[in-house]
Write an enzyme that holds these catalytic residues in place. Sequence first.
Site, PDB file in Angstrom:
ATOM      1  CE  LYS A 118      13.324  23.552 -13.567  1.00  0.00           C
ATOM      2  NZ  LYS A 118      14.000  22.467 -12.872  1.00  0.00           N
TER       3      LYS A 118
ATOM      4  CG  ASP B  51      15.543  17.813 -10.412  1.00  0.00           C
ATOM      5  OD1 ASP B  51      14.790  17.147 -11.143  1.00  0.00           O
ATOM      6  OD2 ASP B  51      15.273  18.967 -10.041  1.00  0.00           O
TER       7      ASP B  51
HETATM    8  C1  BGC Z   1      11.139  20.061 -14.786  1.00  0.00           C
HETATM    9  C2  BGC Z   1      11.523  18.710 -14.207  1.00  0.00           C
HETATM   10  C3  BGC Z   1      12.291  18.906 -12.914  1.00  0.00           C
HETATM   11  C4  BGC Z   1      11.489  19.774 -11.962  1.00  0.00           C
HETATM   12  C5  BGC Z   1      12.190  20.009 -10.643  1.00  0.00           C
HETATM   13  C6  BGC Z   1      10.402  20.896 -13.744  1.00  0.00           C
HETATM   14  O1  BGC Z   1      10.138  22.167 -14.234  1.00  0.00           O
HETATM   15  O2  BGC Z   1      10.316  19.901 -15.915  1.00  0.00           O
HETATM   16  O3  BGC Z   1      12.308  17.991 -15.126  1.00  0.00           O
HETATM   17  O4  BGC Z   1      12.530  17.652 -12.354  1.00  0.00           O
HETATM   18  O5  BGC Z   1      11.213  21.015 -12.565  1.00  0.00           O
HETATM   19  O6  BGC Z   1      13.436  20.619 -10.802  1.00  0.00           O
END
Ligand code: BGC
Length: 470
Positions: free
Chosen positions: A178, A214
Amino acid sequence: MAELDQEEQAPVLDEKTAAEYILKANRNVIHDICKEYELSEEDYRNVKDALMVEINNGLCKYTHNKATVKCLLTHVQSVPTGCEKGKYLALDLGGTKFRVIYLQMDDLAVKECFMTYQIRPELLIGPARDLFDFFAECLSNFIYSHQLENVEIPLGFTFSFPVKQVSIDKGVLVAWSKGFSCPGVVGRDVVALLNEAIERRGDMLVRVVAIVNDTTGTLMSTAWKYHNTKIGLIVGTGTNACYMEKTKNISMYDGDILAPAVMIINTEWSGLGDNGVLEGIRTKHDRVVDSESTNPKAHLFEKMISGMYLGEVARLLIIECIESGALLNGVISDAISQPKSFPTSFVSEIDRANEDCDILVAKTVLNSLGYSAPSDADCENLQHICSTVIIRSASLVGAALACLIDRIGDPYVTIGADGSLYRLNKSYHRRILATARKLTRPEHKYDLIPSEDGSGRGAALIAAIVSKNA
Ligand code: BGC
């Protein structure tokens, strides 16, 4: 010969008919280009089946290391009873915002206050120490502004990235996602990094008792009210789900044999497809978005679904439609040619308005992108493009949920859901269910429930359970 000449002559159309003919032809071209995003039931069933295979690989100690869907242990083995009490802090690092939350829980009543802090872009890619010092600074700012400096409060840290946990309060970062890429964090315990930053300040009495994904927080906060909750879903900046798995099926868990019979597994389903199993359904735009991301060749499923990427997927699809000549008179404005100029919020808002047959939102967005007088047909075509991208996203989530529901195999489960894309688009929920219903075994019933602040309340609930057991 004379007859042939006559056949070759184009029919003479009056002005109105000619205009209608062009509109229809343009519409057909746009719909044709979008077809790549309209997957069949069989495609979605293949996604469900592929996820099942990858989850088995993730849970098995012999295949875990190579598995694309990591199925990480959370060490959370019970859900709340609804009777949790006390005062807790939670930190929530999800996407580009960071929140500090204070919760006072008392018999099914929760008082919650929080402050949101924007993370400066340079912190996403800068040294780990700066990022964790920023977290500690926000925490201290919150604690002093709420006069909590003299109380020792247990804290749950919602850290929404793939983390390998050896216990409830130790978690090693597997990889960033992200848009984060701070060096020096992958391979390290993020709770220790947070504690070190808190100690460097030396101005707080905080005890970090749990690290929480989360999705786990979402499952826990939903389970607080709905005791059948067995799945936590997030569709926001990123996407992921966790679910309750029987410990006997988790061969990579070598815990106490007297341990509870279930554990929440953080699937990290964003990695589905990283070994090529989704190549048949990824589009050329998905590939460009991936190659220009901070983590190419990883999290390919997430890049077809979540808020961080959907805007860019839609923008590339729009540009293809413009280049075909069938949209916006073939004119690419300076604004729309800029990467990231079409955020997911545009896609979602235009799609929502499409559901209400309102072209005003599309018009306003096009105005903001340098098109001063887009035609109604252009607006309608843009709506079609945005809805197509959103429907594929929700349907992929539906297919993946069907896999978890059938895997759990209970006659009835509740699914807690959160994340901005899920919450802010009122049709998203219905579209997830439309696909899930087609693919889930009929004997398995379920409900999808929006969770109440999973990342904050869920982390506090885990902190409460851990503190009680300590
Ligand atoms: C992460 C997860 C997270 C999800 C939603 C992903 O990019 O790897 O750990 O739960 O995003 O936030």
